[in-house]
Design an enzyme around this catalytic site. Structure first.
Site, PDB file in Angstrom:
ATOM      1  CG  ASP A  62      -2.010  -1.071   1.178  1.00 16.55           C
ATOM      2  OD1 ASP A  62      -2.751  -0.977   0.080  1.00 16.55           O
ATOM      3  OD2 ASP A  62      -2.078  -1.672   2.144  1.00 16.55           O
ATOM      4  CG  MET A  65      -1.720   4.754   1.550  1.00 15.09           C
ATOM      5  SD  MET A  65      -2.516   4.317   3.050  1.00 15.09           S
ATOM      6  CE  MET A  65      -1.123   3.714   4.016  1.00 15.09           C
ATOM      7  N   GLY A 100      -4.884   0.935   7.850  1.00 13.96           N
ATOM      8  CA  GLY A 100      -5.483  -0.313   8.144  1.00 13.96           C
ATOM      9  C   GLY A 100      -6.417  -0.557   9.351  1.00 13.96           C
ATOM     10  N   GLY A 109      -4.696  -7.510   5.889  1.00 14.06           N
ATOM     11  CA  GLY A 109      -3.315  -7.033   6.726  1.00 14.06           C
ATOM     12  C   GLY A 109      -3.182  -7.311   8.311  1.00 14.06           C
TER      13      GLY A 109
END
Length: 220
Positions: free
Chosen positions: A36, A38, A145, A198
């Protein structure tokens, strides 16, 4: 029925030992490593960049499933491909021309994915489905998450399953957000073929990663 692909998200891993965490996920039976990315702009958090992807690439032979939650996204496609991304997934909202972005991903040699936020309708894929190898349904709002599964993702998954089947192509239908042993069966029943997990994999004792993956896959 095809095997459900499990893609542990390193967002939930121990960042102080990412190489070990990637190796552990592969040894535990993962099918892909979900990364991920970001930027603190497109989503309200900052994670990692191409240099981190490059540094963990030697630690696993599994496909790197890189989810770019960044805007603008186009200038970074080649950088992530060069760093070792096998699949690069983008959001339609991350640039003015998602069709061109998907073409650029394919031109880089990576497989192309498109990600749909909870507020993004399934119909967005209609003009671009011939360019995608993966469709990622976000069952939480991206950026953090550990969030709870959003129920409206299920009818969206069902719609996308029909759209994919109509193409006759083997497009991965992946779901990310609140996926665990309880939600996985419903997601798979709706038509998903890959699950991003996750905290359901990386949360807790590293010696339990294989058990965690088996629990998710077994429930699905």
């Amino acid at each position: 029925m095809a095997r459900t692909l499990i893609a542990p998200s390193i967002l939930a891993a121990d960042f102080a030992r990412l190489g070990e965490e990637v190796r552990a996920a592969e040894a535990a039976g993962a099918d892909m490593i979900h990364v991920d990315v970001m930027d603190g702009h497109f989503v309200p958090n900052i994670s990692i960049g191409p240099s981190v992807v490059k540094s963990i690439r030697p630690h696993s032979k599994l496909p790197f499933d890189v989810h770019l939650m960044i805007a603008p996204v186009d200038p970074f496609i080649q950088q992530f491909r060069d760093a070792g991304a096998d699949i690069i997934t983008v959001h339609p909202e991350a640039g003015p021309h998602v069709h061109r972005t998907l073409q650029a991903i394919r031109a880089s040699g990576a497989k192309a994915g498109v990600s749909l936020n909870p507020g993004t309708p399934a119909e967005v894929v209609d003009p671009i489905i011939d360019l995608v190898d993966l469709i990622l349904v976000m069952s939480v709002n991206p950026g953090f998450g550990g969030q709870s599964f959003i129920e409206t993702a299920l009818p969206k998954i069902e719609k996308l399953r029909k759209k994919i089947d109509a193409t006759g192509r083997d497009i991965i239908l992946e779901v990310d957000g609140g996926v665990n042993a309880k939600t996985a069966p419903r997601v798979i029943e709706a038509g998903a073929t890959a699950l991003v997990a996750g905290t359901a994999v990386y949360g807790g004792d590293p010696t339990k990663y294989a058990d965690n993956i088996r629990a998710i896959r077994g429930s699905a």
